[in-house]
Scaffold this motif. Structure first.
Motif, short mmCIF file in Angstrom:
data_model
loop_
_atom_site.label_atom_id
_atom_site.label_comp_id
_atom_site.label_asym_id
_atom_site.label_seq_id
_atom_site.Cartn_x
_atom_site.Cartn_y
_atom_site.Cartn_z
N LEU A 399 1.01 -1.38 0.16
CA LEU A 399 -0.14 -0.29 0.08
C LEU A 399 0.84 1.88 0.09
O LEU A 399 0.56 1.74 -0.77
CB LEU A 399 -0.66 0.15 1.34
N THR A 402 2.37 2.08 -3.54
CA THR A 402 1.31 1.69 -4.90
C THR A 402 0.05 2.89 -4.96
O THR A 402 -0.03 3.59 -5.53
CB THR A 402 0.31 0.44 -5.10
N LEU A 403 0.14 2.79 -3.01
CA LEU A 403 -1.09 4.60 -2.92
C LEU A 403 0.08 5.41 -1.26
O LEU A 403 -0.97 5.20 -0.41
CB LEU A 403 -1.97 3.94 -2.54
N GLU A 474 -2.12 -3.26 -5.98
CA GLU A 474 -1.85 -3.37 -7.69
C GLU A 474 -3.85 -3.02 -8.28
O GLU A 474 -3.45 -2.27 -8.86
CB GLU A 474 -1.24 -3.75 -8.57
N ALA A 477 -5.16 -0.50 -5.96
CA ALA A 477 -5.04 1.06 -6.48
C ALA A 477 -5.09 2.22 -7.63
O ALA A 477 -5.33 2.70 -8.45
CB ALA A 477 -3.30 1.37 -6.22
N ARG A 478 -5.03 0.41 -8.96
CA ARG A 478 -5.70 0.53 -9.85
C ARG A 478 -6.89 1.96 -10.27
O ARG A 478 -7.05 1.81 -10.41
CB ARG A 478 -5.24 -0.42 -11.69
N ASN A 481 -7.04 4.92 -7.78
CA ASN A 481 -6.40 6.37 -9.08
C ASN A 481 -7.48 6.46 -9.90
O ASN A 481 -7.88 7.56 -10.22
CB ASN A 481 -5.05 5.73 -9.49
#
Length: 494
Positions: A399, A402-403, A474, A477-478, A481
């Protein structure tokens, strides 16, 4: 016809022999296979179903022994004509009636918020859900051994009788000797009662303590089913905020007759209530004549540092009613929980339990008691802690990579991570997008008392495979975002 009639599940872990035997027996009993029908030969049925001929032979032999089939020399196997099928005699003339107006008969119910998961959630690639166990960690052979011992003749005589206590002494003894001392709790048998899980205990406590209009303090965010249960019995819920030390000592706390809290790993944030806050809460309860319901729902999974003793362990005035469960570690489906409280409280709770279920299943109790006594519980606990520690590390690292603008606390124990999302993320859209792509998490909305709150989610990691955590993050997160607020584009906060 036979392939349609005898559908077999060929997924790993399913016994074809048991499935075939059950399918044939059910088809005979409900009349789909009529009396006297000749079944295919073992060779032919094995070819039709693409299974071993030995499997078919064993099933045929079992059904003959049970009286469902008869074997005729050089003729084959036939449905036995003496099978008595259930049924009811038709009425000569059915009375004319109208359907009841059900809503008129129901008691007034409140509006409840639940945390329901879609059916088949186990098939999601990335199941970041909480409250489930990892079957790969469960010592099935040890549990089977204990279950076999619990089914011996002498044991069955002990738990198989109609008894309001259900032969529960053995498990209560193991709780007092092994499980409760780890939480710092000393108890006598008359101060412990078994339940069908913690939620069952909460329901009975609500029936015992709640009256319409009574003020009950519940953490906010907090366990929604506790809030729902108390509300259902007419209590007025007082939302008590949570900070980095656990339940806050706000002025509204003084208006409560009793307080429900989760000190070990607060539900859902995972915060551990500090020692100072615990002492303040106990002192406040003594000064204002309050009761405390301590839900120690995840007490033994501390993998960083030493766990603090339970509130019940440091309560000198008998104001704490302690609830916990073995279900989170063993299996949610076992429904094995317990309450520790003064004997006068346990006596009243036993009366309530008798009105509901009379007794809890004695076979599961005895199996669980043997599982603890033989040391299997300790070994499972150790392996589970190590697995959760590893998965927590993978999740938090992924996390942050990715974020990096997500907000969450470093987990010290437990099996979930409470995350505040960046910006104004539409949680409903996020949940839908993730779910459509095989990723599941727990939305934060049901945990809050009021709909206005920061966008939060709970990511559980007790059941997801370790190697799926990073790709799952991941994927998460995609979608996060993709839904971030952009200039000129409004998003709806749930």
């Amino acid at each position: 016809m036979w392939r349609q009639l005898l559908k077999l599940d060929r997924s790993p872990g399913t016994a074809l022999q048991i499935q075939l035997r059950s399918s044939l027996a059910n088809a005979i009993l409900d009349g789909r296979l009529p009396d006297g029908l000749r079944l295919p030969s073992s060779r032919d049925l094995a070819r039709i179903l693409d299974i071993s001929r030995n499997t078919v032979l064993l099933v045929y032999e079992r059904l003959v022994a049970e009286g469902h089939l008869e074997s005729r020399t050089r003729e084959g196997h036939f449905v036995r004509a003496t099978i008595k099928r259930t049924g009811v005699a038709p009425l000569a003339a059915e009375p004319v009636s109208r359907l009841p107006a059900w809503e008129r008969h129901f008691r007034q119910a409140g509006t409840f918020r639940w945390l329901d998961r879609p059916s088949g959630w186990q098939k999601y690639r990335y199941a970041f859900v909480y409250g489930q166990f990892d079957p790969k960690l469960f010592p099935l052979s040890d549990w089977r051994e204990c279950n076999r011992l619990a089914l011996e003749v002498g044991a069955v005589r002990n738990w198989g009788q109609d008894d309001v206590d259900g032969g529960s002494g053995m498990l209560i003894d193991q709780l007092i000797r092994t499980v409760l001392p780890r939480r710092g709790i000393s108890a006598r048998p008359e101060e412990v009662m078994l339940t069908m899980g913690t939620q069952h205990g909460l329901y009975m406590l609500s029936k015992l303590l709640c009256t319409p209009g009574r003020m009950v303090g519940v953490e906010d965010p907090g366990y929604m089913d506790a809030r729902n249960i108390f509300s259902h019995d007419g209590a007025r819920i007082v939302a008590l905020p949570v900070d980095e030390e656990g339940l806050s000592m706000t002025p509204t706390l003084g208006a409560c007759q009793f307080v429900y809290c989760t000190p070990s790993h607060q539900c859902p944030t995972g915060v551990t209530m500090s020692t100072q806050r615990r002492l303040e809460l106990l002192d406040h309860a003594s000064r204002y004549d309050q009761l405390i319901i301590e839900d120690d729902y995840d007490p033994e999974t501390q993998y960083v540092g030493q766990p603090l003793p339970a509130l019940k362990a440091i309560d000198k005035c008998d104001r704490v009613i302690y609830l916990s469960s073995l279900s989170k570690l063993l299996s949610p489906g076992l429904r094995v929980g317990f309450i520790v409280a003064p004997a006068v409280v346990i006596e009243r709770l036993r009366e309530l339990r008798r009105l509901m279920i009379r007794q809890v299943p004695g076979n599961n109790e005895r199996t669980a008691a043997l599982f603890i006594r033989h040391g299997h519980y300790d070994r499972l606990l150790h392996n589970t802690r190590e697995s959760l520690r590893q998965r927590a590390g993978l999740l938090t690292h992924a996390l942050r990579e990715t974020l990096p603008d997500l907000t969450f606390g470093e987990p010290q124990g437990g099996a979930s991570l409470w995350v505040t999302l960046p910006g104004q993320i539409d949680q409903r859209a996020l949940f839908g997008a993730c779910s459509a792509n095989g990723l599941l998490f727990d939305p934060g909305e049901p945990f809050f008392h009021e709909p206005s709150h920061p966008p939060c989610v709970r990511l559980g990691f007790s059941v997801i495979d370790a190697e799926r955590i990073v790709p799952g993050v991941e994927e998460f997160a995609r979608h996060v975002n993709a839904l971030r607020r952009r200039p000129g584009r409004a998003t709806r906060a749930r």
